[in-house]
Design a protein around this motif. Structure first.
Motif, short mmCIF file in Angstrom:
data_model
loop_
_atom_site.label_atom_id
_atom_site.label_comp_id
_atom_site.label_asym_id
_atom_site.label_seq_id
_atom_site.Cartn_x
_atom_site.Cartn_y
_atom_site.Cartn_z
N ARG A 263 0.85 -1.19 0.00
CA ARG A 263 0.00 0.00 0.00
C ARG A 263 0.89 1.24 0.00
O ARG A 263 1.66 1.46 0.93
N ALA A 264 0.78 2.02 -1.05
CA ALA A 264 1.60 3.22 -1.18
C ALA A 264 1.14 4.28 -0.18
O ALA A 264 -0.05 4.42 0.09
N ARG A 265 2.13 5.01 0.34
CA ARG A 265 1.81 6.11 1.24
C ARG A 265 1.53 7.38 0.44
O ARG A 265 2.02 7.56 -0.65
N ARG A 266 0.75 8.26 1.02
CA ARG A 266 0.39 9.47 0.32
C ARG A 266 1.59 10.35 -0.03
O ARG A 266 1.55 11.08 -0.99
N SER A 267 2.62 10.26 0.77
CA SER A 267 3.77 11.14 0.57
C SER A 267 4.56 10.77 -0.68
O SER A 267 5.40 11.53 -1.12
N LEU A 268 4.27 9.60 -1.26
CA LEU A 268 5.05 9.15 -2.42
C LEU A 268 4.47 9.72 -3.71
O LEU A 268 4.08 9.01 -4.63
N LEU A 269 4.36 11.02 -3.80
CA LEU A 269 3.90 11.71 -4.99
C LEU A 269 5.02 12.63 -5.47
O LEU A 269 5.70 13.26 -4.67
N PRO A 270 5.23 12.74 -6.79
CA PRO A 270 6.36 13.52 -7.28
C PRO A 270 6.18 15.03 -7.21
O PRO A 270 7.15 15.78 -7.16
N GLN A 271 4.95 15.52 -7.18
CA GLN A 271 4.73 16.96 -7.31
C GLN A 271 5.38 17.82 -6.23
O GLN A 271 5.97 18.86 -6.53
N PRO A 272 5.31 17.43 -4.93
CA PRO A 272 5.81 18.36 -3.90
C PRO A 272 7.30 18.25 -3.62
O PRO A 272 7.75 18.71 -2.58
N ILE A 273 8.11 17.65 -4.53
CA ILE A 273 9.53 17.45 -4.24
C ILE A 273 10.23 18.78 -3.98
O ILE A 273 10.93 18.95 -2.98
N LEU A 274 10.03 19.76 -4.87
CA LEU A 274 10.71 21.05 -4.71
C LEU A 274 10.18 21.79 -3.49
O LEU A 274 10.96 22.36 -2.72
N LEU A 275 8.88 21.78 -3.29
CA LEU A 275 8.31 22.49 -2.15
C LEU A 275 8.82 21.91 -0.83
O LEU A 275 9.17 22.65 0.10
N SER A 276 8.88 20.59 -0.76
CA SER A 276 9.34 19.98 0.49
C SER A 276 10.83 20.26 0.70
O SER A 276 11.29 20.39 1.84
#
Length: 490
Positions: free
Chosen positions: A178-191
């Motif tokens: 089950r993938a976690r929500r944090s594993l999305l590419p969009q917020p890489i720069l913001l984080s």
């Protein structure tokens, strides 16, 4: 957002193209008497998903942070996750051992090698007798060194393969990933932007922790300075080259990125290694391996008329404490030790190796070096990689690399087919053209030798010398002496 550790980020930025980070580990299973071993790509895929289908490494990939503001981040893999990571290749040519090695090299050099942290490959068409039993099932794990070190890969092995023969079809499937929500590419720069201040705070904290640890070398110097000067003492061993000096050069020191490679393979009974350990009190398996490599290199250089007057230098990764059973991360730090090619007797070589390697590992064991390294890499991994490339280009690197990954005493089975051989092929040679990947299987030590074709023009001769070195060490006995520190050199 979860990101890789500093050492992993160093590898990521250091090697650039993903295939340069790829490590290819081959496992050959004897299927002659097997009845329940997965032998096709579909069967292997089913086996993999049943045993490690919940492993995040099968469902994630690394994504770089824009502007290199932070270490690469783990994101969900939407290209080839899970079962799609299980593929097959057909061995080149007639399937001989030479063809098999060439195919492993090709797998390591594929443009997309290393783009994902873990792949499982079935190698078909292998007909490599006598090196492998007839009808062997050959499985390849291709991993990204930025994502995992050898210890993590060994943990994956133990999950994927069993320690006892079993019917893979009766394997109870693991829980679904089950993938976690944090594993999305969009917020890489913001984080990354949001994490700049916390990372700076972490860097400062690591430096403070390191500074609270007393450097053993500094402590010894301070202690020596507090006493009255004594008469000069004759050194008991050859003078070790200073760390800031470039290592002495021989014909083995060619371009580490030389495209044409040579490979050799050596097995040594663990009983032989144990006998060699008894020759010097406190010697470890690693010490024996390093001493054997040193003895073989000395003989090889003597035969070629170019034995240097100074010891060579060897790169060794040093493991630091980590969570048991981890399947990702790089819990290692750097270490460079002398190869005492100046010692003419193998036991003297082993004694010197044990002493100097213990000193290096004791210094690392304080944690100071690792903390300072992590502090630098928390903020400046791209700059550290750039500096390392510069140092390598200028020649401040090792002559040889030795990597030891021991997987324990338990055998490995694919279904009911036992593993009979493992071999490592990788392009991780920057800074050390001649490398030795050492592991164990069943009751044998296995050494995979890789070198540039011009640095080791006679690999079979070197392999024979290395075999002879292990044998000689095992037959040796440390002679009693009133002055055990006296060393004969030539």
């Amino acid at each position: 957002m979860e990101r890789i550790d500093g050492i992993g980020a160093l590898f990521y930025y250091l090697f650039g193209e993903s295939f340069r980070r790829a490590v290819v580990a081959m496992y050959a299973f004897d299927a002659r008497a097997a009845a329940t071993a997965p032998a096709t790509r579909d069967e292997l895929a089913e086996h993999v998903m049943n045993r490690i289908g919940d492993e995040p490494l099968l469902h994630q990939r690394l994504a770089p942070t824009p502007l290199k503001l932070d270490n690469p981040a783990w994101v969900a893999d939407t290209i080839k996750p899970g079962r799609d990571r299980v593929t097959s290749r057909t061995v080149q040519g007639a399937g001989t051992w030479a063809d098999t090695i060439a195919t492993l090299e090709a797998i390591a050099a594929e443009p997309d090698a290393g783009e994902v942290p873990l792949e499982v490959i079935l190698l078909e068409g292998v007909n490599a007798m006598p090196e492998l039993p007839q009808g062997s099932i050959v499985i390849v794990l291709r991993t990204d060194h930025a994502a995992m070190d050898g210890t993590a890969r060994a943990a994956i092995e133990r999950k994927l393969f069993s320690s006892q023969p079993q019917d893979w079809r009766a394997q109870e499937p693991v829980a679904q990933y089950r993938a976690r929500r944090s594993l999305l590419p969009q917020p890489i720069l913001l984080s990354a932007l949001a994490g700049l201040v916390p990372r700076l705070a972490t860097t400062v904290q690591l430096v403070r922790q390191a500074n609270r640890i007393v450097d053993p070398a500094a402590g010894l110097e301070a202690e020596a300075g507090a006493t009255e000067p004594s008469a000069p003492v004759e050194p008991s061993a050859p003078v070790e080259p200073r760390p800031e000096q470039a290592p002495v050069r021989t014909s083995i020191d060619t371009d580490p990125d030389e495209p044409q490679r040579v490979h050799e393979f050596l097995t040594v009974p663990l009983a032989t290694v144990a006998a060699a350990r008894r020759a010097v009190a406190g010697a470890t398996v690693n010490d024996v391996v390093v001493a054997a490599v040193t003895t073989a290199l000395r003989a090889y250089l003597v035969e070629n008329g170019e034995l240097p007057d100074e010891p060579l230098q060897c790169f060794i990764p040093i493991a630091v404490p980590a969570a048991a059973g981890r399947t990702a991360g790089n819990n290692i730090t750097r270490g460079t030790i002398p190869l005492w090619t100046t010692a003419s007797d193998p036991i003297e070589c082993l004694r010197l190796t044990h002493r100097t390697t213990s000193e290096v590992k004791n210094n690392v064991g304080t944690g100071r070096q690792f903390l300072l390294e992590q502090a630098a890499l928390t903020m400046f991994a791209p700059l550290a990689a750039r500096q390392h490339r510069k140092d390598t280009k200028e020649g401040r690197s090792a002559n040889v690399a030795i990597t030891n990954t021991f997987r324990g005493k338990h055998p490995l089975y694919l279904g009911d087919a036992p593993a009979v051989r493992t071999q490592i092929v990788s392009r991780l040679n920057r800074g050390a053209p001649l490398t030795h990947q050492v592991t164990n299987l069943n009751d044998e030590l296995m050494v995979s030798i890789s070198a540039g074709a011009s640095s080791l023009p006679d690999p079979r001769r070197y392999r024979q010398l290395l075999h002879d070195a292990f044998t000689e060490l095992a037959k040796s006995r440390e002679a009693p002496s009133d002055d055990a520190g006296t060393v004969t050199v030539s």
